[in-house]
Design an enzyme around this catalytic site. Structure first.
Site, short mmCIF file in Angstrom:
data_model
loop_
_atom_site.label_atom_id
_atom_site.label_comp_id
_atom_site.label_asym_id
_atom_site.label_seq_id
_atom_site.Cartn_x
_atom_site.Cartn_y
_atom_site.Cartn_z
N ASP A 1 -11.02 -7.25 -15.26
CA ASP A 1 -10.80 -5.77 -15.63
C ASP A 1 -10.80 -5.45 -17.22
OD1 ASP A 1 -10.16 -5.10 -12.90
OD2 ASP A 1 -8.48 -6.42 -12.77
N HIS B 1 -5.06 -15.10 -14.55
CA HIS B 1 -5.77 -14.84 -13.31
C HIS B 1 -5.08 -15.89 -12.60
CE1 HIS B 1 -8.53 -14.79 -10.19
NE2 HIS B 1 -9.07 -13.78 -10.59
#
Ligand code: COA
Length: 375
Positions: free
Chosen positions: A317, A266
């Protein structure tokens, strides 16, 4: 020919990392803590509903009972799709079509059924906002049923967005536990500070374009595999790996070949994504509930391996893939479902942008040819 004037010392080629592009009061990320309007995501996921979260994101406060009742009534009434709109959308191609491409076109089409689509006064912004957030789930369900040759299931405005989505998708009364899990998924994905698609919506809004254009831009941005498209890729990867036993070796090979493992890493969270922690638990429970715990076990094995080998942690996700799969949702609808939720955050961002606007117009540092003579 003289060289172009040097405007900035350093150009930020690499994804604007660390750049603060605007002020925002919608959601904040500090280390591994995500808050919506000051409330932690853990609290909100445990105590709220998606409709309440939409109110919070748009109004900067939690609603009282009456406010929530009124808001739900106005919002849920907007889930209906007019028969001529349904007919138009049923006429669009659905075979060998990316569902996000279809959704992008469908949302853009909604503007053609709105006489006041270009008006940007606050009252109209909110009206269009309710229309878009309420219709996103019905649109995704319409796509799925159309491509399967099934009739459209109309919305029930007495029920929530989560209930209606599952009902309209599968055409039968959804299980109450699954509705709750889906509602939590919608909450977890609702907003995420200045993510790629929210930024894209804000850039379009900053030219004082209309809200349908803002949200259409955002859908196009969410579609990419580095953003919303990652959840679908996670499930495809799990299916390719096939078994818990094969998972460790498969991932080690992928990392050795410098492949990106979808659902990990991320830009902002370096110490873990709090949404992934909540979803990990949900994945464990729901895969057990459907009698297919190997999907969770495989995911946990991959999680351990990627952390150990690369120091990367799962993002939102990774575990949402197995949660959606366990609900029976087709893999290529995972990203459209992200849009069903994130549209609430995109709208909060464009409302904020319109309320304090200046057009986004950065500069590019010139690195091309110069002084060429035209032959
Ligand atoms: N799998 C393997 N390696 C990864 C990785 C992943 N998912 N994510 C990042 N890395 C590696 C990069 O290859 C890079 O290594 P290097 O320095 O040896 O080149 C390093 O970690 C830094 O990654 P970088 O790509 O610069 O991070 P970013 O901030 O530009 O990108 C993401 C962030 C999310 C786009 C990126 O982590 C990614 O592509 N993840 C997979 C897609 C995904 O899950 N997206 C959903 C985001 S919510």
């Amino acid at each position: 020919m003289s060289a172009p004037v040097e405007i900035y010392e350093g150009a930020i080629d690499k994804g604007l990392e660390g750049v603060v592009a605007c002020t925002t009061g919608i959601s904040s990320i500090v280390d591994a803590t995500l808050c919506f309007r000051g409330y932690t995501i853990e609290d909100i996921a445990a105590k709220s509903t998606f409709e309440e979260v939409i109110y919070l994101l748009w109004n900067d406060k939690l609603p009282n009972k009456d406010e929530l009742k009124q808001f739900r009534k106005e919002l849920l009434a907007e889930m209906t799709l007019a028969p001529d709109l349904v007919k138009h959308l049923q006429g669009l191609p659905t075979q060998n079509v990316h569902p996000m491409a279809w959704l992008r076109t469908a949302v853009s089409s909604l503007a053609l059924w709105d006489q006041d689509s270009q008006k940007l006064d606050v009252e109209n912004q909110r009206r269009i906002g309710k229309r878009l957030v309420a219709k996103m789930g019905p649109l995704v369900a319409l796509f799925e049923r159309t491509r399967k040759g099934q009739p459209f299931v109309p919305a029930n405005p007495e029920k929530s967005i989560a209930w209606n989505f599952l009902h309209m998708l599968f055409g039968k009364e959804p299980d109450a536990d699954i509705v709750h899990i889906f509602d939590v998924c919608l909450i977890l994905h609702a907003d995420h500070e200045l993510n790629c698609s929210a930024f894209s919506a804000r850039v379009t809004a900053s030219s004082l374009s209309d809200i349908y254009s803002d949200i259409t831009s955002a859908i196009g941005t969410l579609k990419g595999p580095l953003h919303g498209g990652a959840n679908e890729q996670v499930m495809l990867m799990l299916k390719k790996i096939g078994s818990v036993d094969a998972a460790k070796k498969w991932i080690e090979n992928a990392l050795a070949n410098k492949e990106k493992v979808m659902g990990f890493g991320h830009r902002v969270y370096k110490n873990g994504d709090p949404r992934a922690k909540i979803l990990r638990k949900m994945s464990e429970e729901i895969t057990k509930k459907i009698g297919e715990p190997h999907w969770y076990q495989m995911s946990a094995m991959i999680d351990d391996t990627v952390q150990r080998e690369k120091g990367l942690l799962p993002n939102v996700d990774f575990y949402s893939a197995t949660v959606y799969y366990s609900m029976g949702i087709p893999t290529d609808l995972f990203t459209p479902i992200f849009a069903v939720s994130r549209v609430s955050g995109w709208l909060a961002h464009v409302f904020e942008q319109y309320g304090n606007n200046r057009i986004y117009r950065p500069r590019g540092k010139w690195v091309g040819k110069q002084g060429l003579k035209y032959p």
